[in-house]
Scaffold this motif. Structure first.
Motif, PDB file in Angstrom:
ATOM      1  N   ARG A 290      34.345  15.285  38.082  1.00 39.62           N
ATOM      2  CA  ARG A 290      33.858  16.656  37.977  1.00 39.62           C
ATOM      3  C   ARG A 290      34.264  17.463  39.207  1.00 39.62           C
ATOM      4  N   SER A 291      34.197  16.853  40.383  1.00 36.60           N
ATOM      5  CA  SER A 291      34.593  17.560  41.605  1.00 36.60           C
ATOM      6  C   SER A 291      36.065  17.942  41.561  1.00 36.60           C
ATOM      7  N   GLN A 292      36.905  17.043  41.047  1.00 29.42           N
ATOM      8  CA  GLN A 292      38.326  17.347  40.930  1.00 29.42           C
ATOM      9  C   GLN A 292      38.559  18.501  39.947  1.00 29.42           C
ATOM     10  N   LEU A 293      37.803  18.496  38.845  1.00 27.04           N
ATOM     11  CA  LEU A 293      37.939  19.567  37.861  1.00 27.04           C
ATOM     12  C   LEU A 293      37.468  20.893  38.449  1.00 27.04           C
ATOM     13  N   GLU A 294      36.356  20.886  39.180  1.00 25.45           N
ATOM     14  CA  GLU A 294      35.861  22.107  39.821  1.00 25.45           C
ATOM     15  C   GLU A 294      36.855  22.635  40.843  1.00 25.45           C
ATOM     16  N   ALA A 295      37.454  21.713  41.612  1.00 26.33           N
ATOM     17  CA  ALA A 295      38.431  22.147  42.619  1.00 26.33           C
ATOM     18  C   ALA A 295      39.648  22.788  41.957  1.00 26.33           C
ATOM     19  N   ALA A 296      40.096  22.220  40.823  1.00 27.94           N
ATOM     20  CA  ALA A 296      41.264  22.775  40.119  1.00 27.94           C
ATOM     21  C   ALA A 296      40.945  24.165  39.563  1.00 27.94           C
ATOM     22  N   LEU A 297      39.764  24.338  38.980  1.00 29.40           N
ATOM     23  CA  LEU A 297      39.400  25.629  38.412  1.00 29.40           C
ATOM     24  C   LEU A 297      39.118  26.659  39.503  1.00 29.40           C
ATOM     25  N   PHE A 298      38.516  26.227  40.597  1.00 26.78           N
ATOM     26  CA  PHE A 298      38.263  27.162  41.696  1.00 26.78           C
ATOM     27  C   PHE A 298      39.579  27.672  42.275  1.00 26.78           C
ATOM     28  N   ALA A 299      40.583  26.787  42.361  1.00 27.19           N
ATOM     29  CA  ALA A 299      41.882  27.200  42.885  1.00 27.19           C
ATOM     30  C   ALA A 299      42.529  28.261  41.997  1.00 27.19           C
ATOM     31  N   VAL A 300      42.241  28.233  40.695  1.00 26.50           N
ATOM     32  CA  VAL A 300      42.786  29.229  39.777  1.00 26.50           C
ATOM     33  C   VAL A 300      42.025  30.552  39.879  1.00 26.50           C
ATOM     34  N   LEU A 301      40.728  30.474  40.091  1.00 23.00           N
ATOM     35  CA  LEU A 301      39.885  31.667  40.085  1.00 23.00           C
ATOM     36  C   LEU A 301      39.832  32.380  41.431  1.00 23.00           C
ATOM     37  N   GLU A 302      39.977  31.646  42.517  1.00 26.84           N
ATOM     38  CA  GLU A 302      39.790  32.241  43.843  1.00 26.84           C
ATOM     39  C   GLU A 302      40.759  33.386  44.136  1.00 26.84           C
ATOM     40  N   PRO A 303      42.067  33.274  43.817  1.00 26.33           N
ATOM     41  CA  PRO A 303      42.951  34.416  44.101  1.00 26.33           C
ATOM     42  C   PRO A 303      42.495  35.715  43.411  1.00 26.33           C
ATOM     43  N   THR A 304      42.043  35.606  42.151  1.00 25.06           N
ATOM     44  CA  THR A 304      41.566  36.803  41.454  1.00 25.06           C
ATOM     45  C   THR A 304      40.274  37.309  42.075  1.00 25.06           C
ATOM     46  N   TRP A 305      39.400  36.398  42.486  1.00 22.75           N
ATOM     47  CA  TRP A 305      38.178  36.796  43.184  1.00 22.75           C
ATOM     48  C   TRP A 305      38.518  37.628  44.432  1.00 22.75           C
ATOM     49  N   ASN A 306      39.457  37.147  45.224  1.00 22.22           N
ATOM     50  CA  ASN A 306      39.859  37.884  46.433  1.00 22.22           C
ATOM     51  C   ASN A 306      40.501  39.222  46.080  1.00 22.22           C
ATOM     52  N   ASP A 307      41.287  39.242  45.003  1.00 25.08           N
ATOM     53  CA  ASP A 307      41.940  40.497  44.598  1.00 25.08           C
ATOM     54  C   ASP A 307      40.911  41.540  44.156  1.00 25.08           C
ATOM     55  N   LEU A 308      39.849  41.100  43.513  1.00 27.48           N
ATOM     56  CA  LEU A 308      38.815  42.044  43.093  1.00 27.48           C
ATOM     57  C   LEU A 308      38.166  42.718  44.300  1.00 27.48           C
ATOM     58  N   TRP A 309      37.895  41.970  45.336  1.00 31.33           N
ATOM     59  CA  TRP A 309      37.290  42.562  46.533  1.00 31.33           C
ATOM     60  C   TRP A 309      38.283  43.466  47.258  1.00 31.33           C
ATOM     61  N   LYS A 310      39.583  43.111  47.220  1.00 33.88           N
ATOM     62  CA  LYS A 310      40.584  44.008  47.802  1.00 33.88           C
ATOM     63  C   LYS A 310      40.634  45.330  47.050  1.00 33.88           C
ATOM     64  N   GLY A 311      40.523  45.256  45.720  1.00 34.11           N
ATOM     65  CA  GLY A 311      40.495  46.480  44.930  1.00 34.11           C
ATOM     66  C   GLY A 311      39.285  47.344  45.260  1.00 34.11           C
ATOM     67  N   LEU A 312      38.129  46.692  45.465  1.00 32.63           N
ATOM     68  CA  LEU A 312      36.937  47.451  45.855  1.00 32.63           C
ATOM     69  C   LEU A 312      37.130  48.129  47.208  1.00 32.63           C
ATOM     70  N   ASP A 313      37.809  47.446  48.130  1.00 31.83           N
ATOM     71  CA  ASP A 313      38.077  48.050  49.439  1.00 31.83           C
ATOM     72  C   ASP A 313      38.928  49.312  49.295  1.00 31.83           C
ATOM     73  N   LEU A 314      39.947  49.246  48.432  1.00 33.04           N
ATOM     74  CA  LEU A 314      40.793  50.415  48.212  1.00 33.04           C
ATOM     75  C   LEU A 314      39.993  51.583  47.644  1.00 33.04           C
ATOM     76  N   LEU A 315      39.132  51.294  46.688  1.00 32.46           N
ATOM     77  CA  LEU A 315      38.383  52.349  46.020  1.00 32.46           C
ATOM     78  C   LEU A 315      37.311  52.947  46.919  1.00 32.46           C
ATOM     79  N   ARG A 316      36.700  52.127  47.757  1.00 27.26           N
ATOM     80  CA  ARG A 316      35.654  52.634  48.650  1.00 27.26           C
ATOM     81  C   ARG A 316      36.223  53.587  49.703  1.00 27.26           C
ATOM     82  N   ALA A 317      37.527  53.497  49.946  1.00 22.18           N
ATOM     83  CA  ALA A 317      38.147  54.403  50.923  1.00 22.18           C
ATOM     84  C   ALA A 317      38.247  55.835  50.396  1.00 22.18           C
ATOM     85  N   LEU A 318      38.107  56.028  49.087  1.00 24.01           N
ATOM     86  CA  LEU A 318      38.169  57.364  48.498  1.00 24.01           C
ATOM     87  C   LEU A 318      36.789  58.014  48.541  1.00 24.01           C
ATOM     88  N   PRO A 319      36.704  59.300  48.822  1.00 23.58           N
ATOM     89  CA  PRO A 319      35.399  59.978  48.779  1.00 23.58           C
ATOM     90  C   PRO A 319      34.908  60.088  47.343  1.00 23.58           C
TER      91      PRO A 319
END
Length: 539
Positions: free
Chosen positions: A299-328
């Motif tokens: 199960r730990s190996q499966l979680e690690a594999a799925l987390f590796a797939v999801l983490e880049p998109t997770w980080n991209d979502l927060w980067k997108g929020l940073d871009l949008l928060r810069a706008l008034p």
């Protein structure tokens, strides 16, 4: 696609990076959004595989389905997801504002004063793209009718108690996401596309990593090259460095990583069952404990594999929020968020009242109300964005639906008749070419109170506007109500407030040709409220 958007995309290709389509932020962003990245199993629509969610950028929570075909594991996954999601959704329901208003008494028909609660804030879910919204809608549809162990007749495979409740919330949020301007559930790709233009197609913009690559490409790459790299770059093991995740998975990941990981987990679970049986017969606990360790490792190996797939998109979502928060924020943003708060408060109240889940299909009246609401909100959104954002107004100016310019002359004239009224004529020098037919009604933007006029004539580079309202009731215009020479003005050829649609009959009063009695279902009268149709009138 409008002309201005097309020009912005062409400029993005020429410059090699995203170009602005707005000067302000047209969607509300919560101070504490719930970021959610769902993952679906290939081959079955709506089958959950994993989800990464949370309100803390540095502490995402992962939930997985080790075997997507296992019904019990699916419900365990949904229960774990609900345990994280429901407290967030319900946490905004306690703090309320008390608003005084009036509504019609059903018996007398007269308006009576009432006090209603409005939640002071509302939740907000941020997902990668439109596919994630569709996936959540399928989850809501498949879970909100599930029976639980607490039901009188739970039936086989009862779901945990919180699963149907989460399904009702997901259905409400995904339906609300179809209302133009709503911010309760936002796909990041659409959010970025509203504010910036990239040099790729709308379909290519659905890949969040590729879309973000246009905003800050490496120094040696253009936006197009960076986007292509984000879509296709693979590591030494042949896996995508930035998987799409939301909710699709890469076939190579399914073949080389996910499939073997699920097989190992299934084998470890099967070995544990065999060892449990042998332990009961031979009193050998060592084999059972070792099998449990193997299940945990798989199960730990499966979680690690799925987390590796999801983490880049997770980080991209927060980067997108940073871009949008810069706008008034846009000027009318608070008004649209208040509408979302009313929607959230209404659903909270329906749940508290014990109303049934949203129906699978709306009756005719509810469907018409939803359609009328969405049309009305789209018209209101177009108007508000044009008033809040010069780039949005430029779209209308290019289309000949508005014009801006400088007042070069003001001729004070009066209407004919015994009670003459001021009818000043403005000469506006403008580079725009509006559809300025004589006598056509125009509306002055940013005027307080609202000011209406009509086209008195036009010539190349010049439009004559006769003001007919918004100047007070006296014979002389109120000070400041008439623009002076040298003032910059903006007039639109469309109204600055959407028109109200005609009232619709109640479901029980709907003709049978449109789904009402006698052919309607026994619960037709209560469907509109349960479905969360158009908001009630509130004064």
């Amino acid at each position: 696609m409008s002309l201005l958007t097309t020009l912005a995309r062409l400029e993005a290709v020429r410059a090699g990076r995203a170009q602005p389509l707005a000067t302000v932020r047209h969607r509300h962003l919560s101070e504490r959004p719930m970021v959610l990245v769902p993952l679906a199993a290939a081959g079955e629509s709506g089958a959950p595989l994993a989800v990464l969610l949370g309100t803390d950028r540095l502490a995402p929570r992962l939930h997985i389905v080790p075997q997507p075909l296992n019904r019990t594991q699916r419900f365990e996954f949904l229960a774990a997801m609900a345990a994280d999601l429901l407290p967030y959704l319900e946490s905004f329901g306690a703090e309320v504002e008390l608003l005084e208003g009036s509504e019609k008494d059903p018996e007398s028909g007269e308006k009576v004063p009432v006090v209603r609660e409005l939640c002071a804030d509302a939740p907000q879910l941020i997902v990668p793209n439109g596919g994630a919204v569709h996936h959540l809608a399928l989850l809501g549809r498949s879970t909100r009718f599930r029976r639980t162990a607490e039901d009188p007749e739970p039936g086989p495979y009862p779901a945990p108690t919180q699963v149907p409740l989460m399904g009702r919330w997901l259905t409400h949020l995904t339906e609300r996401a179809q209302v133009p301007g709503s911010s309760l559930l936002l796909p990041m790709t659409s959010l970025l596309a509203r504010h910036w233009a990239t040099g790729q197609s709308h379909l290519e913009d659905q890949h969040l990593a590729a879309q973000l690559s246009w905003h800050a490409p490496p120094a040696e790459l253009t936006g197009a090259e960076a986007a292509e790299l984000a879509e296709s770059e693979r590591d030494a093991a042949g896996q995508l460095v930035r998987p799409p995740a939301g909710p699709a998975t890469d076939p190579k990941f399914d073949e080389l990583v996910l499939g073997p990981a699920i097989t190992r987990h299934d084998a470890a679970v099967a070995a544990l069952r065999r060892s449990d049986g042998q332990a009961r017969q031979d009193d050998r606990q060592d084999d059972a404990e070792q099998a449990e360790v193997l299940v945990k490792e798989a199960r730990s190996q499966l979680e690690a594999a799925l987390f590796a797939v999801l983490e880049p998109t997770w980080n991209d979502l927060w980067k997108g929020l940073d871009l949008l928060r810069a706008l008034p924020p846009a000027g009318h943003l608070a008004d649209r968020w208040e509408s979302d708060r009313w929607s959230y408060t209404g659903h909270r109240d329906r749940l508290a009242a014990g109303e049934p889940p949203q129906p699978k299909r709306d009756d005719a009246v509810t469907a018409a109300r939803k359609l009328a609401q969405r049309e009305r909100e789209q018209a209101r959104l177009d108007i508000q964005e044009a008033l809040d954002d010069p780039l949005a107004m430029a779209e209308h100016r290019l289309a000949g639906e508005a014009f801006a310019g400088v007042v070069t002359d003001v001729a004070l004239e009066y209407s004919a008749g015994p009670r003459s009224k001021p009818r000043p004529v403005l000469t506006v020098r403008t580079p725009d070419r509006p559809h300025a037919d004589a006598g056509r009604e125009v509306h002055r933007a940013h005027a307080e109170p609202a000011q209406r006029g009509e086209i008195a004539g036009s010539a190349p580079g010049e439009v004559l506007v006769r003001l007919v309202s918004g100047m007070g009731r006296k014979k002389e215009p109120e000070p400041g109500s008439v623009p002076e020479v040298g003032d910059t003005v903006v007039f639109t050829l469309f109204e600055l407030a959407p028109r109200q649609s005609a009232p619709l009959p109640e479901p029980e009063d709907t003709p049978w040709t449109h789904g009402g009695p006698p052919g309607g279902g026994p619960d037709a009268a209560g469907t509109a409220g349960a479905a969360g149709g158009a908001e009630e009138e509130w004064e």
